[in-house]
Design a protein around this motif. Structure first.
Motif, mmCIF file in Angstrom:
data_model
loop_
_atom_site.group_PDB
_atom_site.id
_atom_site.type_symbol
_atom_site.label_atom_id
_atom_site.label_comp_id
_atom_site.label_asym_id
_atom_site.label_seq_id
_atom_site.Cartn_x
_atom_site.Cartn_y
_atom_site.Cartn_z
ATOM 1 N N TYR A 64 0.804 -1.219 0.000
ATOM 2 C CA TYR A 64 0.000 0.000 0.000
ATOM 3 C C TYR A 64 0.839 1.273 0.000
ATOM 4 C CZ TYR A 64 -3.778 -3.214 0.951
ATOM 5 O OH TYR A 64 -4.667 -4.241 0.859
ATOM 6 N N LEU A 65 2.152 1.127 0.038
ATOM 7 C CA LEU A 65 3.004 2.303 -0.084
ATOM 8 C C LEU A 65 2.932 2.842 -1.506
ATOM 9 C CD1 LEU A 65 6.306 1.546 1.892
ATOM 10 C CD2 LEU A 65 4.458 3.058 2.530
ATOM 11 N N GLY A 66 3.217 4.139 -1.641
ATOM 12 C CA GLY A 66 3.309 4.711 -2.979
ATOM 13 C C GLY A 66 2.050 4.549 -3.800
ATOM 14 N N ASP A 67 0.887 4.806 -3.179
ATOM 15 C CA ASP A 67 -0.383 4.743 -3.899
ATOM 16 C C ASP A 67 -0.643 3.356 -4.474
ATOM 17 O OD1 ASP A 67 -2.794 5.684 -4.871
ATOM 18 O OD2 ASP A 67 -1.920 6.403 -6.747
ATOM 19 N N GLY A 68 -0.319 2.327 -3.689
ATOM 20 C CA GLY A 68 -0.662 0.957 -4.089
ATOM 21 C C GLY A 68 0.297 0.335 -5.073
ATOM 22 N N ARG A 69 1.606 0.418 -4.759
ATOM 23 C CA ARG A 69 2.567 -0.100 -5.724
ATOM 24 C C ARG A 69 2.586 -1.628 -5.756
ATOM 25 N NH1 ARG A 69 7.853 1.894 -2.346
ATOM 26 N NH2 ARG A 69 8.189 0.043 -1.065
ATOM 27 N N GLY A 70 2.052 -2.275 -4.713
ATOM 28 C CA GLY A 70 2.021 -3.740 -4.718
ATOM 29 C C GLY A 70 1.149 -4.263 -5.847
ATOM 30 N N ALA A 71 -0.066 -3.749 -5.949
ATOM 31 C CA ALA A 71 -0.971 -4.199 -7.009
ATOM 32 C C ALA A 71 -0.412 -3.834 -8.380
ATOM 33 C CB ALA A 71 -2.353 -3.577 -6.807
ATOM 34 N N ALA A 72 0.146 -2.617 -8.497
ATOM 35 C CA ALA A 72 0.701 -2.196 -9.788
ATOM 36 C C ALA A 72 1.866 -3.090 -10.199
ATOM 37 C CB ALA A 72 1.147 -0.739 -9.695
ATOM 38 N N SER A 73 2.721 -3.448 -9.247
ATOM 39 C CA SER A 73 3.881 -4.295 -9.563
ATOM 40 C C SER A 73 3.436 -5.691 -9.995
ATOM 41 C CB SER A 73 4.802 -4.397 -8.339
ATOM 42 O OG SER A 73 5.279 -3.124 -7.964
ATOM 43 N N LEU A 74 2.452 -6.237 -9.307
ATOM 44 C CA LEU A 74 1.985 -7.578 -9.664
ATOM 45 C C LEU A 74 1.318 -7.579 -11.046
ATOM 46 C CD1 LEU A 74 0.541 -8.689 -6.209
ATOM 47 C CD2 LEU A 74 2.550 -9.625 -7.355
ATOM 48 N N ARG A 75 0.579 -6.515 -11.343
ATOM 49 C CA ARG A 75 -0.036 -6.446 -12.679
ATOM 50 C C ARG A 75 1.029 -6.363 -13.762
ATOM 51 N NH1 ARG A 75 -3.919 -3.135 -9.771
ATOM 52 N NH2 ARG A 75 -5.916 -4.245 -9.704
ATOM 53 N N LEU A 76 2.116 -5.621 -13.496
ATOM 54 C CA LEU A 76 3.196 -5.531 -14.482
ATOM 55 C C LEU A 76 3.866 -6.891 -14.647
ATOM 56 C CD1 LEU A 76 4.938 -3.957 -16.412
ATOM 57 C CD2 LEU A 76 6.335 -3.195 -14.480
ATOM 58 N N LEU A 77 4.109 -7.578 -13.537
ATOM 59 C CA LEU A 77 4.681 -8.927 -13.638
ATOM 60 C C LEU A 77 3.810 -9.814 -14.514
ATOM 61 C CD1 LEU A 77 6.024 -10.026 -10.119
ATOM 62 C CD2 LEU A 77 7.298 -9.891 -12.259
ATOM 63 N N LEU B 164 -5.437 -13.839 -8.005
ATOM 64 C CA LEU B 164 -5.810 -14.192 -6.634
ATOM 65 C C LEU B 164 -5.122 -13.287 -5.629
ATOM 66 C CD1 LEU B 164 -5.703 -18.107 -6.871
ATOM 67 C CD2 LEU B 164 -7.722 -16.621 -6.869
ATOM 68 N N LEU B 165 -3.847 -12.995 -5.878
ATOM 69 C CA LEU B 165 -3.118 -12.079 -4.997
ATOM 70 C C LEU B 165 -3.741 -10.685 -5.043
ATOM 71 C CD1 LEU B 165 0.560 -13.139 -5.831
ATOM 72 C CD2 LEU B 165 -0.682 -13.601 -3.706
ATOM 73 N N LEU B 166 -4.092 -10.223 -6.223
ATOM 74 C CA LEU B 166 -4.722 -8.901 -6.358
ATOM 75 C C LEU B 166 -6.077 -8.883 -5.662
ATOM 76 C CD1 LEU B 166 -3.879 -8.174 -10.103
ATOM 77 C CD2 LEU B 166 -2.835 -7.105 -8.113
ATOM 78 N N GLY B 167 -6.807 -9.977 -5.770
ATOM 79 C CA GLY B 167 -8.089 -10.050 -5.079
ATOM 80 C C GLY B 167 -7.935 -9.988 -3.572
ATOM 81 N N TYR B 168 -6.863 -10.584 -3.067
ATOM 82 C CA TYR B 168 -6.599 -10.518 -1.628
ATOM 83 C C TYR B 168 -6.376 -9.073 -1.195
ATOM 84 C CZ TYR B 168 -4.410 -11.558 2.884
ATOM 85 O OH TYR B 168 -4.099 -11.601 4.214
ATOM 86 N N LEU B 169 -5.600 -8.327 -1.978
ATOM 87 C CA LEU B 169 -5.343 -6.919 -1.653
ATOM 88 C C LEU B 169 -6.615 -6.086 -1.741
ATOM 89 C CD1 LEU B 169 -1.932 -6.165 -3.408
ATOM 90 C CD2 LEU B 169 -2.353 -6.558 -0.991
ATOM 91 N N ASP B 170 -7.492 -6.451 -2.678
ATOM 92 C CA ASP B 170 -8.725 -5.691 -2.850
ATOM 93 C C ASP B 170 -9.765 -6.030 -1.794
ATOM 94 O OD1 ASP B 170 -7.737 -4.384 -5.028
ATOM 95 O OD2 ASP B 170 -8.535 -5.800 -6.482
ATOM 96 N N GLY B 171 -9.451 -6.966 -0.920
ATOM 97 C CA GLY B 171 -10.337 -7.246 0.201
ATOM 98 C C GLY B 171 -11.385 -8.296 -0.056
ATOM 99 N N GLU B 172 -11.136 -9.184 -1.032
ATOM 100 C CA GLU B 172 -12.129 -10.223 -1.281
ATOM 101 C C GLU B 172 -12.303 -11.137 -0.066
ATOM 102 O OE1 GLU B 172 -11.120 -12.255 -4.858
ATOM 103 O OE2 GLU B 172 -11.435 -10.505 -6.131
ATOM 104 N N ALA B 173 -11.207 -11.279 0.701
ATOM 105 C CA ALA B 173 -11.318 -12.092 1.928
ATOM 106 C C ALA B 173 -12.143 -11.380 2.991
ATOM 107 C CB ALA B 173 -9.923 -12.403 2.477
ATOM 108 N N LEU B 174 -12.290 -10.053 2.842
ATOM 109 C CA LEU B 174 -13.048 -9.276 3.823
ATOM 110 C C LEU B 174 -14.441 -8.948 3.312
ATOM 111 C CD1 LEU B 174 -10.318 -6.700 4.904
ATOM 112 C CD2 LEU B 174 -10.972 -8.775 6.075
ATOM 113 N N TRP B 175 -14.892 -9.627 2.284
ATOM 114 C CA TRP B 175 -16.201 -9.381 1.687
ATOM 115 C C TRP B 175 -16.340 -7.921 1.264
ATOM 116 C CZ3 TRP B 175 -15.568 -12.334 6.099
ATOM 117 C CH2 TRP B 175 -15.826 -13.704 5.927
ATOM 118 N N GLY B 176 -15.302 -7.426 0.571
ATOM 119 C CA GLY B 176 -15.421 -6.120 -0.073
ATOM 120 C C GLY B 176 -14.788 -4.974 0.680
#
Length: 1611
Positions: A552-565, A586-598
């Motif tokens: 979540y650092l840098g305006d969500g660089r984790g999701a951006a990096s995984l999408r680039l990969l 699946l990893l992106l869904g985890y970050l988006d809170g799918e495990a937390l029901w949204g």
């Protein structure tokens, strides 16, 4: 409507135009416009006649009339005949020139009328204007302005007149001396020139295509001469501005030779204004650009000469300070940039020669301004700048180094322009891209250096945000940049300085990659050979994976990096496509809170350990998919190379260590593994905690696959020189300091711990003692066997404890743990205890205690078992280490300290339960508790709390794991209960609670040993749990009662010395006993004698009263006598003042007051319980009625004085006020009678306080009845019987109280269950004719309560109930309509439950009866006009809701006669939506909802459903308009009736209703068809609206004017 009526309407509205309220004025004008839309000529003639007849009307109102005429003329000029047009032209001309003084609003309005008429009657208008524009005489200023406006609005009609106008105007220019007239002439010349230019540009559409520029050139030049040479020198700023604005378009009409001749003077003259006058910052507005365009169009050579001066002046305008950026300055700068565009098109080389050197200046304003111009000309003169691209790029070198945020922002804007026009494809474009990425990487918190003294500098965050937007824009929207940016942007992924830009970089790269994928697979693949500077696939993978660990650092660089990969998978490795396309989403869904029901995770809430484990699993799966040892080794090599890059980000470096361990674990080459492990050990930064921990994690993960190699490498490292030496400058080895060596040892010890924790269990057990533990303690420089342990670095000690804990846990978790003989167990336990004892006893600073105790927890479960002495030493040592700690302090770090303390206590609990598990017998439990007994008996409270908490934990554990094989007694029970029971009365609340928990567990242990099942629940034991809350109560009485309940201690009765007899203390019991014996024989005499004691009773008298309650039969006699005394005398006497009505002065009589106080004392005695239960109904009813008849009653004067002086120490602190004393007695009686729940419920609901007050007594009685039905149902039959007998009381207030109580009983089903319903209904029905209106009202409430208490009985009693309610509606002796209100509320509740036939028989009568209440005010309805009404909101609300329920009951079966009532109710219901009281408006919503279906109009019902939803805002005008449209479409015959009903409300007492009624009328007329016009008496309606125009409320007047405008529909 006849024409005279249209005129009458117009005149009515025109008379109202003088209203003082602007809103009303605006509405009047709007209504006049509405008339004009239908009958423009009649309306305009009426306005003309009005102005002509009202010659004295003030000019603001004349201006309003003229503006209204202009609005109508704007759309309807074509409908006028010539005569009407002439009349209007003459009127407007006269109004405009009536006064020579300047009256802007009035004269401008008249001029606008002429301009509007001039759209179709230009010749007639010009004829009139030219008549007032005669040669030789200066015209009226407004005439000149009208000429200018006509030239703008009607170009083709006006231009043919210009030659004659100009010929007449030119001589006037020299005559004009007033600045205002000169400004008007300038404006006219400006618009004349602009119109001429437009005419010439559209000759193909012009009426006279023979017109030429030469026609105007001479006159324009003559005018130009006067304006430039004379008027431009004026001191008046407005005139100078007007001159310059005129010169621009005039220059385009000048002859070429004249323009060339004038340019040497014109340009310097205009530019000079920039320097002389502040306001001429704005002279560039089109004029200078037009002059330059004219010069360019004739190929002027003068322009070349003036070019430098022009550029300098224009550049200075661009460099205006930011805080001067008013709208005028911004507009001016746009025009200046337009001038630069003109110059760039004609002289690009000279323009750049002027601009580019100014980029090298250090002045911030000049540099920013120059960059703005450069960006503009790049965009606006792209063709001319094409050959200049290399020069422009090279000139950006110095601006790129400027630290100013303003300059950075301007440079980014220039780069954006360059990207759109192909500059970045040139050599040197890469530098611009790198600069843009650098700005994206700026830290958001960085502040700009050295902000300018006169400028508010932009924050670095602003520069970063702009750069991010620009990078994404050029990546996604500029197609030509695709080949430039791909794959070039990949070069910025790995350098540390670009870390802040990773998110925008990844997003741009993802878009570019996807775009190339769409084109074709070949163009998408990265050609590493052709781009040698690109990072390798291993570098990209490592970088993107590591930064994803902090997503979540840098305006969500984790999701951006995984999408680039994900999009780069083919370039990373050909085999990764399918696997990554599955796992990365699946990893992106985890970050988006799918495990937390949204609900998305945040940086604070993300479970970091779980996320890192998912990433490591992703890495393991990736390596398994590739399954290439060479590729894996290359990846591990790259990971090791990148380690130093993360020295500033410990978390990410720690994760990278884990990645290295994972990668090495997947490698099959032992040499590579050993080599990399050796490098890691040699290069680690041992001084850093995260490095040591990360290195250990790496070795542990690696050991899962390479245990032997990992252990061997650790031993090789210790034997090497690197262990004692570190690499210095030029790779020269130098000796490590002692501190550094300690840090290295700490890391190695941690490595062994992690290796043991991660390695395969069967392999680890073989090496745990011979290699792992031996080396760990060797590095700690200690020998366990008999050698003294040296004091070491605290970090080293902590690492040893932590690693030992990990080793112990690993052994315990292995499958062979039960058979594993751990020979060094005793030594390790002793070592841990040594560490624990070494900790300071007065503070808790490190987790050494916690980890050491956890280690012991694991160790004690292993074989061989500890000896008894060793067990005792462990227990005592750990208890002393934790118990003796001081209480938790309150400080800044108290949160951290508390968490560490709680963890330490939990570790101690785990250790003790682990020891107890080894001996799960009563004796084993006894031993554990004996160790705690000293702390349980400690004089320090916090130590007792801790010890009892631990005891409770052990007892719960023992109970949960209890397995009894034979029924045996629990011999230790007595000893243990004896230990814990005294603590139930501990001074510390927490200790009391824990002690009760211990006793509770002990009781169930005993039951378990007696053979009871585990789920058996014992009442005695369970009662202990209910007492725990009471043990925390601060009230000593509650605490004493609770402790007494636990200990079963008999009551102690304290007999005090009688004050009256002055007896000695030791004979008081005998005296009290004597009184008791006397009362046993002569009860009435004793009671009478004690009642004679003075009030308030002293404490001795109170004790004697209580002594009479000791024996139940005597207490019953005493209470009966007191009840008789209470009712013997009247409760109060009314003073003469009260009877005369001057003041409410009721005084309590003494005997009932004394009897009430005595009764309170008797029932306060616990022994009086049986007597109170026997006399429960009589006591309850008597005290309740006593409360009712003492509300507002005062004490006798002698007692008032006593109460003011206060009571003596010997007197009891009882409340002596009559009502309060009765309430207190009632409370005590309920408590003693077992109805404490009733008392508490009343307390929570505030019922006791309500009972004491006149205003709240009725509600208090209701709440008491409700509590009785809830908690004392079995008592009700006798209570009700006693209460019914009092309904004929002579005291009105007692009848009210009894009726209120009985009425509330019917709201509960308990009366039905107790077979009381019929008698209760009969009792209430008998009071329907009571002389008291409140009683009649309460009877109706009670009957209606049947709907909630026994709804199934309503049908059976329907006729009786409806009759009672209708009788209440017709109650004649009800001046405030309260009985009627209750009847309406009751009917609303009963209607859904009665038989339909019963309801239909009374439906019409009820509807007719409730209709007048819709508009109810205090003492009148709306039809009886009152000067100052007091609203009766509840009555209106109830009547309207009842009307809604009546409609609901008729759904699907509405008779015509009732439908007529529905129609009659429509108008009031719709109008009362505007009621000032929200409940009334809400009731109207409900009623209209219910009316909809009965009207049988789907559109109307849908409108009600849409607009009238509860809780939704209502736009009343829109809703009413829609409703009227449907009414007139489906019920046109109702027009007259609806209008007539609205007329009643024109006289309403409420302003909002008076405003809504004319609006309603107006909408009805608007939507009615002309053929229904005869239904409306227009004369009556017009008169009524005229009266409303004089209403004191502006809103009403405005709505009346609006309605008048609607009446034109019938014209």
């Amino acid at each position: 409507m006849t024409e005279s009526c249209v005129k009458k309407l117009s005149c009515t509205l025109l008379d109202a135009i003088t209203d003082k309220d602007p809103m009303v004025q605006e509405q009047v004008c709007s209504a006049l416009c509405s008339l004009g839309e239908v009958q423009p000529e009649e309306m305009l003639c009426a306005c003309e006649e009005y102005l002509r007849q009202h010659d004295k009307l003030a000019h603001p109102y004349r201006a309003m009339v003229l503006r209204t005429m202009e609005m109508v003329l704007r759309n309807h000029t074509s409908k006028l005949d010539k005569d009407t047009a002439n009349i209007i032209i003459l009127l407007a001309s006269s109004e405009m020139t009536r006064t020579k003084e300047l009256v802007c609003g009035w004269q401008q309005a008249a001029s606008s009328v002429l301009v509007a008429v001039g759209q179709h009657f230009i010749n007639r208008v010009m004829e009139e204007m030219l008549s007032r524009f005669q040669p030789g005489a200066l015209p009226h200023c407004s005439v000149v302005r009208t000429f200018a406006s006509l030239a703008v609005s009607n170009v083709f009609g006006m231009v043919p007149f210009l030659p004659s106008i100009l010929s007449t105007m030119l001589p006037m220019l020299g005559m004009a001396k007033q600045d205002e007239l000169r400004v008007a002439f300038c404006s006219a010349l400006q618009h004349f020139s602009e119109s001429t230019l437009e005419y010439l540009a559209n000759l193909d559409q012009a009426p006279d295509p023979t017109v030429r520029k030469d026609t105007f050139a001479t006159d324009i030049f003559s005018a130009y001469d006067i304006l430039f040479h004379h008027w431009l020198q004026s001191r008046e700023p407005r005139l100078r501005l007007a001159v310059v604005e005129a010169l621009g378009p005039m220059s385009l009409l000048l002859p070429s030779e004249k323009l060339e001749e004038q340019l040497p003077k014109l340009l310097p003259g205009v530019l000079a204004l920039y320097k002389k006058h502040a306001e001429t910052f704005y002279v560039s507005k089109q004029s200078l650009g037009q002059i330059l365009e004219a010069a360019v169009s004739v190929g002027s050579r003068t322009l070349e000469v003036q070019l430098d001066a022009l550029l300098a002046a224009l550049h200075a305008q661009i460099c205006v300070p930011v805080e001067s950026s008013s709208p005028l300055v911004i507009s001016n700068q746009k025009e200046v940039l337009r001038c630069f565009t003109v110059l760039a098109c004609c002289a690009p080389g000279r323009l750049l020669a002027f601009l580019l050197p100014r980029l090298d200046t250090s002045n911030e304003r000049l540099r920013v301004g120059t960059l703005q111009v450069l960006r503009h000309v790049i965009n606006s003169a792209a063709a001319q700048m094409e050959v200049q691209k290399p020069f422009i790029l090279s000139s950006m070198r110095l601006p790129l180094l400027d630290p100013s945020s303003k300059v950075k922002q301007a440079v980014v804007q220039v780069i954006s322009a360059m990207a759109h026009h192909g500059y970045l494809e040139q050599p040197g474009g890469e530098v611009m891209i790198e600069y843009l990425v650098q700005q994206c990487a700026l830290p958001p918190e960085q502040q700009p250096e050295n902000p300018g003294p006169d400028s508010k500098d932009l924050s670095a965050d602003g520069v970063q945000a702009m750069s991010i937007r620009t990078l994404y824009l050029v990546s996604t929207a500029v197609d030509r940049m695709s080949d430039v940016l791909w794959p070039y942007l990949l070069e910025f992924l790995t350098p540390v300085r670009f870390t802040g830009a990773l998110t925008p970089l990844c997003r741009s790269l993802v878009h570019l990659a996807q775009k190339r994928q769409e084109v074709g697979a070949d163009t998408f693949l990265i050609q590493y050979d052709a781009h040698v500077n690109l990072p390798s696939p291993y570098a990209v993978t490592t970088r993107l994976l590591v930064v994803s660990s902090n997503p979540y650092l840098g305006d969500g660089r984790g999701a951006a990096s995984l999408r680039l990969l994900n999009v780069l998978h083919r370039s990373i490795h050909p085999l990764l496509g399918q696997q990554w396309e599955t796992t990365i989403p699946l990893l992106l869904g985890y970050l988006d809170g799918e495990a937390l029901w949204g609900s998305q995770y945040t940086e604070e809430t993300l479970p970091r350990k779980e996320w890192e484990e998912k990433l490591l699993m992703f890495l393991r799966d990736t390596l398994a998919t590739i399954s290439d040892n060479t590729w894996t080794c290359q990846l591990s090599l790259e990971m090791c190379k990148q380690l130093p890059c993360y020295n500033g980000t410990p978390q990410e470096k720690h994760f990278l260590y884990k990645c290295i361990g994972t990668t090495l674990g997947a490698a099959s080459s032992k040499e590579v593994v050993r080599k990399h492990l050796q490098e890691l050990l040699e290069t680690a930064r041992y001084q850093e905690d995260t490095d040591r921990e990360g290195l250990a994690c790496c070795f542990g993960i690696c050991a899962t696959s390479h245990l032997e190699d990992t252990l061997a490498q650790l031993e090789d490292f210790v034997r090497s020189d690197v262990f004692r030496k570190s690499v210095g400058i030029f790779n020269i080895f130098k000796d490590r300091s002692e501190n550094e060596v300690e840090k290295v040892k700490s890391a190695l010890i941690l490595c062994y711990g992690h290796v043991a924790a991660q390695a395969p269990r069967e392999l680890m057990l073989a090496r745990v003692e011979s290699d792992i533990l031996r080396n760990m303690f060797q590095y700690f420089s200690t020998k366990v066997l008999g050698i003294k342990v040296e004091t070491k670095d605290p970090a080293l000690k902590l690492c040893l404890v932590q690693s030992t804990c990990m080793v112990s846990r690993a052994i315990c978790s292995s499958a062979q743990a039960s058979s594993f003989h751990f020979s060094r167990k005793a030594e390790l336990v002793a070592q841990m205890m040594e560490f624990i004892r070494a900790e300071p006893p007065d503070s808790l600073r490190t987790p050494v205690r916690k980890k050491a105790m956890l280690t012991c927890t694991y160790l004690v479960s292993l074989e061989p078992a500890l000896g008894e002495q060793a067990r005792a030493d462990v227990i005592q040592g750990c208890l002393h280490s934790v118990m003796a700690l001081p209480p938790e302090s309150q400080g800044e770090d108290s949160g951290c300290q508390e968490a560490l303390y709680l963890d330490t206590v939990r570790a101690l609990e785990d250790l003790l339960t682990s020891l107890l598990q080894r001996d799960m017998t009563p004796q084993g439990l006894q031993v554990m508790v004996e160790h705690l007994s000293a702390w349980i008996k400690s004089p320090r409270g916090h130590e007792r709390v801790r010890a009892l908490g631990l005891s409770s934990c052990l007892l719960r554990y023992f109970l949960e794991h209890l397995h009894v094989s034979a029924l045996v007694p629990f011999h230790n029970l007595g000893l243990l209960v004896g230990l814990f029971s005294p603590r139930c009365a501990d001074l510390w609340p927490a200790a009391r609670q824990e002690a009760v928990g211990c006793v509770y567990s002990l009781l169930y242990l005993q039951l378990g040993y007696e053979g009871f099942s585990r789920d058996y629940r014992d009442d005695t034991a369970e009662r202990l749990l209910t007492l725990k809350d009471g043990l925390m109560h601060p009230d000593p009485a509650v605490l004493f009662h609770t402790c007494h309940s636990i200990a079963q201690v008999p009551e102690i009765v304290s007999v005090l010395r009688s004050k009256l007899q002055e007896t000695q203390e030791h004979i008081l019991p005998a005296t009290q006993h004597s009184v008791y014996l006397l009362a046993s024989q002569h009860c009435a005499a004793v009671v009478s004698s004690l009642l004679g004691s003075p009030l308030p009773f002293d404490s001795h008298t109170c004790m004697l009263w209580r002594a009479l309650a000791v024996e139940p039969s005597l207490a019953t006699q005493v209470l009966g006598l007191l009840l008789e005394k209470m009712g013997r005398d009247v409760p109060f006497k009314e003073s003469r003042a009260f009877l005369l009505g001057s003041t409410p002065d009721r005084v309590a009589t003494l005997l009932p007051l004394s009897a009430t106080c005595a009764l309170h004392e008797v029932v306060s005695a616990p022994a009086s319980g049986p007597a109170v239960l026997e006399l429960y109904p009589q006591l309850f009813v008597a005290l309740l009625l006593r409360v009712s008849c003492t509300v507002g009653v005062q004490l006798p004067r002698n007692l008032q004085a006593k109460e003011r002086r206060g009571t003596s120490p010997a007197q009891a602190s009882r409340n002596l006020k009559p009502c309060s004393s009765a309430v207190d007695a009632l409370q005590a009686m309920l408590l003693r009678g077992g109805s404490e729940d009733v008392m508490q419920d009343m307390e929570l609901e505030g019922g006791w306080e309500l009972l004491r007050t006149s205003a709240g007594h009725e509600e208090g009685t209701t709440r008491l009845a409700r509590a009785m039905t809830k908690y004392a149902g079995p008592r009700l039959p006798l209570v009700m019987k006693a209460l019914i007998g009092t309904q004929n009381s002579a005291y009105e207030i007692q009848r009210v109280t009894s009726t209120a109580f009985l009425a509330e009983l019917l709201s509960s089903n308990v009366v039905n269950d107790l077979m009381l319903l019929e008698s209760l209904l009969d009792s209430l029905a008998a009071r329907q004719k009571d002389s008291c209106a409140s009683v009649r009202r309460l009877v109706l409430r009670g009957l209606a309560n049947l709907a909630s208490g026994s709804p199934d009985k309503v049908r059976a009693h329907g006729p009786q109930l409806l009759t009672a309610m209708i009788s209440g509606l017709d109650d004649g002796d009800d001046p405030h309509s309260l009985v009627a209100l209750e009847a309406m509320v009751g009917l609303s509740r009963l209607l859904p439950l009665v038989e339909p036939w019963d309801l239909h028989s009374v439906l019409l009568h009820v509807a007719i009866r409730v209709r007048p209440f819709f508009d109810s005010v205090e003492g009148a309805t709306v039809y009886e006009v009152m000067p100052a009404p007091q609203e009766k909101m509840e009555v209106r609300t109830a009547s309207i809701r009842l009307f809604g329920h009546l409609n609901k009951a008729c759904h699907g079966d509405c008779e015509d006669v009732f439908l007529d009532q529905v129609v009659s109710g429509l108008v009031p219901l719709l109008l009362h939506l505007q009621d000032s009281q929200a409940p009334v408006a809400s009731a109207c919503r409900f009623a209209l909802h219910m009316c909809g279906p009965n009207l049988e109009c789907e559109e109307l019902s849908a409108t009600f459903q849409k607009h009238l939803q509860e809780g939704r805002g209502l736009h009343f005008g829109e809703f009413l308009n829609t409703t009227c449209k449907h009414l007139m479409r489906h019920f046109p015959d109702l027009l007259g009736r609806l209008v007539s009903t609205n007329l009643f409300y024109f006289k309403s007492n409420w302003e909002d209703i008076r405003a809504a009624a004319p609006m309603f009328t107006g909408f009805l007329v608007l939507h009615a068809e002309l053929r229904h016009r005869p239904q409306v008496d227009l004369e009556q309606l017009l008169v009524a609206l005229q009266l409303l125009l004089k209403d004191p409320a502006p809103a009403v007047r405005a709505k009346a004017a609006e309605a008048l405008g609607r009446l034109v529909k019938f014209a």
